[in-house]
Motif scaffolding. Sequence first.
Motif, PDB file in Angstrom:
ATOM      1  N   VAL A 169       0.840  -1.201   0.000  1.00 31.08           N
ATOM      2  CA  VAL A 169       0.000   0.000   0.000  1.00 31.08           C
ATOM      3  C   VAL A 169       0.875   1.250   0.000  1.00 31.08           C
ATOM      4  CG1 VAL A 169      -1.800   1.260   1.236  1.00 31.08           C
ATOM      5  CG2 VAL A 169      -1.820  -1.242   1.224  1.00 31.08           C
ATOM      6  N   ALA A 170       1.864   1.270   0.897  1.00 28.08           N
ATOM      7  CA  ALA A 170       2.776   2.413   0.954  1.00 28.08           C
ATOM      8  C   ALA A 170       3.590   2.532  -0.329  1.00 28.08           C
ATOM      9  CB  ALA A 170       3.697   2.285   2.166  1.00 28.08           C
ATOM     10  N   SER A 212       2.720   1.514  -3.351  1.00 27.13           N
ATOM     11  CA  SER A 212       1.852   1.974  -4.434  1.00 27.13           C
ATOM     12  C   SER A 212       1.619   3.483  -4.347  1.00 27.13           C
ATOM     13  CB  SER A 212       0.516   1.229  -4.389  1.00 27.13           C
ATOM     14  OG  SER A 212       0.709  -0.163  -4.532  1.00 27.13           O
ATOM     15  N   CYS A 213       1.394   3.986  -3.148  1.00 27.64           N
ATOM     16  CA  CYS A 213       1.241   5.442  -2.978  1.00 27.64           C
ATOM     17  C   CYS A 213       2.503   6.173  -3.401  1.00 27.64           C
ATOM     18  CB  CYS A 213       0.883   5.771  -1.532  1.00 27.64           C
ATOM     19  SG  CYS A 213      -0.724   5.140  -0.986  1.00 27.64           S
ATOM     20  N   PHE A 256       2.679   6.372  -7.206  1.00 29.28           N
ATOM     21  CA  PHE A 256       1.831   7.424  -7.765  1.00 29.28           C
ATOM     22  C   PHE A 256       2.469   8.797  -7.561  1.00 29.28           C
ATOM     23  CE2 PHE A 256      -1.811   4.354  -7.641  1.00 29.28           C
ATOM     24  CZ  PHE A 256      -2.203   4.524  -8.956  1.00 29.28           C
ATOM     25  N   VAL A 257       3.108   8.999  -6.412  1.00 34.66           N
ATOM     26  CA  VAL A 257       3.809  10.264  -6.176  1.00 34.66           C
ATOM     27  C   VAL A 257       4.932  10.442  -7.195  1.00 34.66           C
ATOM     28  CG1 VAL A 257       5.286  11.507  -4.542  1.00 34.66           C
ATOM     29  CG2 VAL A 257       3.222  10.360  -3.723  1.00 34.66           C
ATOM     30  N   SER A 261       5.017   1.003 -12.685  1.00 37.83           N
ATOM     31  CA  SER A 261       5.120   2.458 -12.528  1.00 37.83           C
ATOM     32  C   SER A 261       6.201   3.021 -13.426  1.00 37.83           C
ATOM     33  CB  SER A 261       5.412   2.797 -11.064  1.00 37.83           C
ATOM     34  OG  SER A 261       4.421   2.269 -10.212  1.00 37.83           O
TER      35      SER A 261
END
Length: 275
Positions: free
Chosen positions: A78-79, A81-82, A85-86, A189
């Motif tokens: 989760v961390a 993936s965030c 996106f950043v 990503s």
Amino acid sequence: MVSLAISISIVCTTHSSLAAKQGLPLPNQIISWVILALSLVVPLLSVTFLFQRLLSIFLSFMSSYLLLSTGYEAFFPVALSCLMFVWIFMEQEILVKQGSSFKQKLNCIDFSCSADIAQLRQLNLDDTRRAFFLVFFIVTAFFGTGNIASINSFDPASVYCFLTVFNPFVMGALMMWKILIPFILVMCSFETVQISAQISSKSLFLIVLVISDIMSLHFFFLVKDSGSWLDIGTSISHYVIVMSMTIFLMLLSGLAHWLTTKKIDIRRKKKPHTT
């Protein structure tokens, strides 16, 4: 999202059943294997637009990772993936501020239409930053919650959603898949960053190759032939890991390209009416 909710339910019910010494419920075991098998198929059912496809990939692999987690490590994807996106938004903002002619709106990027990117432009200094971030995030994903060495001393509770009978080959394969999931998130990503910057992935891999060569030279001079077996083995393993990084990244790049660009259309094509 449904798959992620089911995975949370499976983990909770399996833990309660094992705590009550009732064993692994058969429905939970079957559903766990189905979710694991569908993690590579479910993203291909979504549209190939950037945010929809990335969200589908991240949620699908989070479900598999959750089934193989025992505690706080379930929050790692989760961390990560965030953070990915950043990274994507940061690279897009840099392109906008520089007034680059290659900038695209993220909402308009379609992976399937951007699959065959040729040498649209030459490399510049910003591409060095992108390649360095790729290497940095790959190392972060590798040592985030565990690495190859953790397979020798992993907690058997990690695979209790799949089996409770000792089977070293199946358990080892499940742990290897758990280690690979963060790599896949990073490479997907990176595929997005490469498409938004409109540069060939082959060109960026040349920079990654240079960075990995510099790292391999550094660890080569740190290889020890004296001292304890632990120090010798650790120094050699570091050197081998860095040397094999490039080949490993190329294989993951092919998998990420397949996950982002391919689409399974389950709708039947209507036959044209003849008059």
